[in-house]
Design an enzyme around this catalytic site. Structure first.
Site, PDB file in Angstrom:
ATOM      1  N   ARG A  96       0.811  -1.233   0.000  1.00  0.00           N
ATOM      2  CA  ARG A  96       0.000   0.000   0.000  1.00  0.00           C
ATOM      3  C   ARG A  96       0.837   1.272   0.000  1.00  0.00           C
ATOM      4  NH1 ARG A  96      -2.661  -3.288   3.373  1.00  0.00           N
ATOM      5  NH2 ARG A  96      -4.507  -4.235   2.451  1.00  0.00           N
ATOM      6  N   LYS A 118       2.888  11.579 -11.660  1.00  0.00           N
ATOM      7  CA  LYS A 118       2.105  10.586 -12.417  1.00  0.00           C
ATOM      8  C   LYS A 118       2.981   9.367 -12.639  1.00  0.00           C
ATOM      9  CE  LYS A 118      -0.849  13.567 -15.291  1.00  0.00           C
ATOM     10  NZ  LYS A 118      -1.173  13.894 -16.688  1.00  0.00           N
ATOM     11  N   GLU A 160      10.668  18.423 -25.556  1.00  0.00           N
ATOM     12  CA  GLU A 160       9.895  18.849 -24.373  1.00  0.00           C
ATOM     13  C   GLU A 160      10.414  20.194 -23.843  1.00  0.00           C
ATOM     14  OE1 GLU A 160       7.245  17.210 -23.667  1.00  0.00           O
ATOM     15  OE2 GLU A 160       7.587  15.111 -24.255  1.00  0.00           O
ATOM     16  N   LYS A 202       8.196  22.719 -15.140  1.00  0.00           N
ATOM     17  CA  LYS A 202       7.179  21.668 -14.992  1.00  0.00           C
ATOM     18  C   LYS A 202       6.699  21.590 -13.542  1.00  0.00           C
ATOM     19  CE  LYS A 202       5.438  17.156 -15.768  1.00  0.00           C
ATOM     20  NZ  LYS A 202       5.509  15.813 -16.310  1.00  0.00           N
ATOM     21  N   GLU A 212      -4.660  18.248 -12.892  1.00  0.00           N
ATOM     22  CA  GLU A 212      -4.859  18.581 -14.300  1.00  0.00           C
ATOM     23  C   GLU A 212      -6.267  19.092 -14.607  1.00  0.00           C
ATOM     24  OE1 GLU A 212      -2.694  15.995 -16.912  1.00  0.00           O
ATOM     25  OE2 GLU A 212      -3.826  16.674 -18.650  1.00  0.00           O
ATOM     26  N   ARG A 216      -2.090  22.531 -15.944  1.00  0.00           N
ATOM     27  CA  ARG A 216      -1.274  21.355 -16.270  1.00  0.00           C
ATOM     28  C   ARG A 216      -1.557  20.854 -17.687  1.00  0.00           C
ATOM     29  NH1 ARG A 216       0.347  16.270 -12.264  1.00  0.00           N
ATOM     30  NH2 ARG A 216       1.817  15.365 -13.728  1.00  0.00           N
ATOM     31  N   ASN A 220       0.370  19.569 -22.455  1.00  0.00           N
ATOM     32  CA  ASN A 220       0.001  18.710 -23.588  1.00  0.00           C
ATOM     33  C   ASN A 220       0.162  19.410 -24.930  1.00  0.00           C
ATOM     34  OD1 ASN A 220      -0.689  16.521 -22.004  1.00  0.00           O
ATOM     35  ND2 ASN A 220      -2.760  17.299 -21.657  1.00  0.00           N
ATOM     36  N   HIS A 223       0.859  17.505 -28.036  1.00  0.00           N
ATOM     37  CA  HIS A 223       0.673  16.091 -27.719  1.00  0.00           C
ATOM     38  C   HIS A 223      -0.650  15.501 -28.231  1.00  0.00           C
ATOM     39  CE1 HIS A 223       4.178  16.715 -25.271  1.00  0.00           C
ATOM     40  NE2 HIS A 223       4.151  15.479 -24.804  1.00  0.00           N
ATOM     41  N   HIS A 227       0.462  12.370 -30.014  1.00  0.00           N
ATOM     42  CA  HIS A 227       0.164  11.001 -29.569  1.00  0.00           C
ATOM     43  C   HIS A 227      -0.485  10.193 -30.675  1.00  0.00           C
ATOM     44  CE1 HIS A 227       0.204  11.731 -24.965  1.00  0.00           C
ATOM     45  NE2 HIS A 227       1.362  11.286 -25.417  1.00  0.00           N
ATOM     46  N   HIS A 237       8.837   9.835 -29.629  1.00  0.00           N
ATOM     47  CA  HIS A 237       7.916  10.764 -28.969  1.00  0.00           C
ATOM     48  C   HIS A 237       8.257  12.219 -29.316  1.00  0.00           C
ATOM     49  CE1 HIS A 237       5.111  12.229 -26.000  1.00  0.00           C
ATOM     50  NE2 HIS A 237       6.070  12.951 -25.431  1.00  0.00           N
TER      51      HIS A 237
HETATM   52  N1  LIG Z   1       5.097  10.388 -15.595  1.00  0.00           N
HETATM   53  C1  LIG Z   1       5.046  11.391 -16.442  1.00  0.00           C
HETATM   54  O1  LIG Z   1       4.551  12.459 -16.134  1.00  0.00           O
HETATM   55  C2  LIG Z   1       5.658  11.212 -17.794  1.00  0.00           C
HETATM   56  C3  LIG Z   1       5.886  12.326 -18.609  1.00  0.00           C
HETATM   57  C4  LIG Z   1       6.492  12.136 -19.838  1.00  0.00           C
HETATM   58  C5  LIG Z   1       6.843  10.859 -20.237  1.00  0.00           C
HETATM   59  N2  LIG Z   1       6.602   9.787 -19.423  1.00  0.00           N
HETATM   60  C6  LIG Z   1       6.967   8.430 -19.823  1.00  0.00           C
HETATM   61  O2  LIG Z   1       8.357   8.378 -19.994  1.00  0.00           O
HETATM   62  C7  LIG Z   1       8.668   7.372 -20.948  1.00  0.00           C
HETATM   63  C8  LIG Z   1       9.675   7.948 -21.922  1.00  0.00           C
HETATM   64  O3  LIG Z   1      10.829   8.325 -21.206  1.00  0.00           O
HETATM   65  P1  LIG Z   1      12.276   8.183 -21.831  1.00  0.00           P
HETATM   66  O4  LIG Z   1      12.310   8.829 -23.146  1.00  0.00           O
HETATM   67  O5  LIG Z   1      13.239   8.594 -20.803  1.00  0.00           O
HETATM   68  O6  LIG Z   1      12.299   6.612 -22.161  1.00  0.00           O
HETATM   69  P2  LIG Z   1      13.133   5.354 -21.653  1.00  0.00           P
HETATM   70  O7  LIG Z   1      13.105   5.207 -20.200  1.00  0.00           O
HETATM   71  O8  LIG Z   1      12.634   4.219 -22.472  1.00  0.00           O
HETATM   72  O9  LIG Z   1      14.615   5.705 -22.099  1.00  0.00           O
HETATM   73  C9  LIG Z   1      14.932   5.797 -23.465  1.00  0.00           C
HETATM   74  C10 LIG Z   1      16.078   4.857 -23.827  1.00  0.00           C
HETATM   75  O10 LIG Z   1      17.283   5.377 -23.294  1.00  0.00           O
HETATM   76  C11 LIG Z   1      17.929   4.399 -22.499  1.00  0.00           C
HETATM   77  N3  LIG Z   1      18.657   5.142 -21.466  1.00  0.00           N
HETATM   78  C12 LIG Z   1      18.141   5.785 -20.398  1.00  0.00           C
HETATM   79  N4  LIG Z   1      19.098   6.489 -19.774  1.00  0.00           N
HETATM   80  C13 LIG Z   1      20.236   6.262 -20.450  1.00  0.00           C
HETATM   81  C14 LIG Z   1      21.584   6.712 -20.284  1.00  0.00           C
HETATM   82  N5  LIG Z   1      21.895   7.587 -19.333  1.00  0.00           N
HETATM   83  N6  LIG Z   1      22.506   6.256 -21.151  1.00  0.00           N
HETATM   84  C15 LIG Z   1      22.166   5.404 -22.152  1.00  0.00           C
HETATM   85  N7  LIG Z   1      20.926   4.973 -22.376  1.00  0.00           N
HETATM   86  C16 LIG Z   1      19.976   5.398 -21.525  1.00  0.00           C
HETATM   87  C17 LIG Z   1      16.852   3.488 -22.024  1.00  0.00           C
HETATM   88  O11 LIG Z   1      17.353   2.218 -21.700  1.00  0.00           O
HETATM   89  C18 LIG Z   1      15.937   3.452 -23.248  1.00  0.00           C
HETATM   90  O12 LIG Z   1      16.431   2.539 -24.190  1.00  0.00           O
HETATM   91  C19 LIG Z   1       7.365   6.953 -21.584  1.00  0.00           C
HETATM   92  O13 LIG Z   1       6.967   5.718 -21.061  1.00  0.00           O
HETATM   93  C20 LIG Z   1       6.392   8.031 -21.146  1.00  0.00           C
HETATM   94  O14 LIG Z   1       5.068   7.559 -21.028  1.00  0.00           O
HETATM   95  C21 LIG Z   1       6.026   9.953 -18.222  1.00  0.00           C
HETATM   96 ZN   LIG Z   2       5.790  14.411 -24.003  1.00  0.00          ZN
END
Ligand SMILES: NC(=O)c1ccc[n+]([C@@H]2O[C@H](COP(=O)([O-])OP(=O)(O)OC[C@H]3O[C@@H](n4cnc5c(N)ncnc54)[C@H](O)[C@@H]3O)[C@@H](O)[C@H]2O)c1
Ligand SMILES: [Zn+2]
Length: 329
Positions: A96, A118, A160, A202, A212, A216, A220, A223, A227, A237
């Site tokens: 929990r 999130k 971003e 942010k 949101e 917030r 988007n 997006h 998306h 992305h």
């Molecule tokens: N929670 C939120 O508010 C929020 C906001 C935006 C995006 N997201 C989520 O974030 C994700 C995308 O994030 P991302 O682009 O960081 O993706 P990711 O975590 O998949 O990382 C991208 C790639 O880079 C690699 N990587 C990460 N750090 C590295 C480093 N220092 N050196 C070498 N390789 C590295 C990872 O292994 C992966 O292959 C999506 O799932 C999205 O939904 C969440």
């Molecule tokens: Zn985004």
């Protein structure tokens, strides 16, 4: 929540108790930075969005039980958005809810995914369909993780950053216009200031509107269409939202008299991002409608009144489709 900007990974030892802490990371991060993980109890996951699902959550939870993790433990996600989303979610539901923190290792993670609370996973094609809103106890930035990041992931993160500038910060927009990616790769102090500034943009938006209801939603920008085309066209992305921002700027010119469309488009190009792109608008629109879980009625499209000032624009889906067609086709 505590922020440790532009710091060293080694301070983690002061933030958490090492023997009641589990690190969660992925294979790419672990391999590139193996020395940093020495002495830490670590769970290493397979990388990529395909593993951001309930099955991974269950596997990690089984592992936590095996390792005797109880409510006194802290989970620390060290990775990109996939790892921080997973870690925050697992920590929020395990027993929990236990304490958690993040060490984001992608640009996108540093300025976006790790902030806002999130946390969740995908269910099949439904992205982020399952999750919670719960804030991490701390965020630790060690930019030396970025040394191994691919150019593609750098560009993703800058999409971003440009978004933040466009909706909230005209001065940042100007700074970005005066530089390029090569400059930030070379200049560590400029990079760390840029990351901190964006993390705070942010943070402020989220603090004002965690659930949101208003502001917030501005995050988007780009997006809604982004998306929709991200999956149909196998775009990253960052590329998808860059195209989304381009057409949102076109709509902004038409609907709210935005005058700096060309500046935004050249800035996106300057950072290696795509802008105008051919697409099947009917197909994209169908997905957009599904994404919004609405067949008719109004949605909020994010537009720019001017650079640095994003606005919510209420529009009916019926009106939106021909408008999108008119700017895209
Ligand atoms: N929670 C939120 O508010 C929020 C906001 C935006 C995006 N997201 C989520 O974030 C994700 C995308 O994030 P991302 O682009 O960081 O993706 P990711 O975590 O998949 O990382 C991208 C790639 O880079 C690699 N990587 C990460 N750090 C590295 C480093 N220092 N050196 C070498 N390789 C590295 C990872 O292994 C992966 O292959 C999506 O799932 C999205 O939904 C969440
Ligand atoms: Zn985004």
């Amino acid at each position: 929540m505590a922020y440790y900007f532009n710091d060293k990974f080694s301070v983690l030892k002061k933030i958490v108790v090492q023997k009641t802490t589990i690190l969660i990371t992925d294979e790419n991060v672990h391999k590139a930075h193996a020395a940093k993980f020495k002495g830490w109890d670590t769970i290493v996951l397979k990388p990529g969005e395909a593993f951001k699902n309930q099955q991974t959550v269950d596997e990690v939870i089984v592992e936590l039980i095996k390792r005797g993790v109880d409510r006194s433990y802290t989970l620390v996600g060290i990775g990109g958005g996939v790892i921080t989303d997973l870690t925050g979610y697992i920590a929020s539901i395990y027993m929990r809810g236990i304490r958690f923190g993040f060490v984001p290792t992608t640009v996108l993670g540093l300025v976006d995914a790790s902030i806002g609370g999130k946390n969740g996973v995908d269910l099949g094609v439904y992205k982020n369909m399952v999750g919670v809103i719960r804030q991490p106890a701390f965020l630790l930035h060690d930019l030396s993780f970025l040394s191994s990041l691919s150019e593609k992931e750098w560009i993703n993160g800058f999409a971003e950053i440009i978004k933040h500038a466009a909706i909230k910060d005209a001065a940042l927009f100007k700074d970005l216009s005066n530089h390029n990616l090569a400059y930030y790769l070379k200049n560590k102090s400029a990079l760390s200031k840029l990351i901190e500034r964006n993390a705070l943009i942010k943070t402020r938006v989220v603090q004002k509107d965690e659930l949101e209801k208003g502001d917030r939603k501005l995050l988007n920008f780009g997006h809604t269409l982004g998306h929709a085309i991200e999956n149909i066209y196998d775009l990253s992305h960052g590329q998808a939202i860059s195209i989304g921002m381009t057409y949102a700027a076109e709509l902004s010119e038409k609907l709210v008299g935005y005058k700096e469309k060309d500046k935004l488009i050249s800035l996106l190009q300057q950072y290696g991002l795509p802008t105008y792109a051919k697409m099947d608008v009917d197909k994209a629109f169908d997905i957009l409608v599904k994404d919004k879980k609405k067949a008719s009625g109004d949605i909020h499209y994010i537009l720019l009144q001017k650079t640095g000032k994003g606005v919510l624009y209420k529009i009916s889906l019926k009106k939106l489709k021909p408008l999108l067609k008119s700017v895209i086709e």
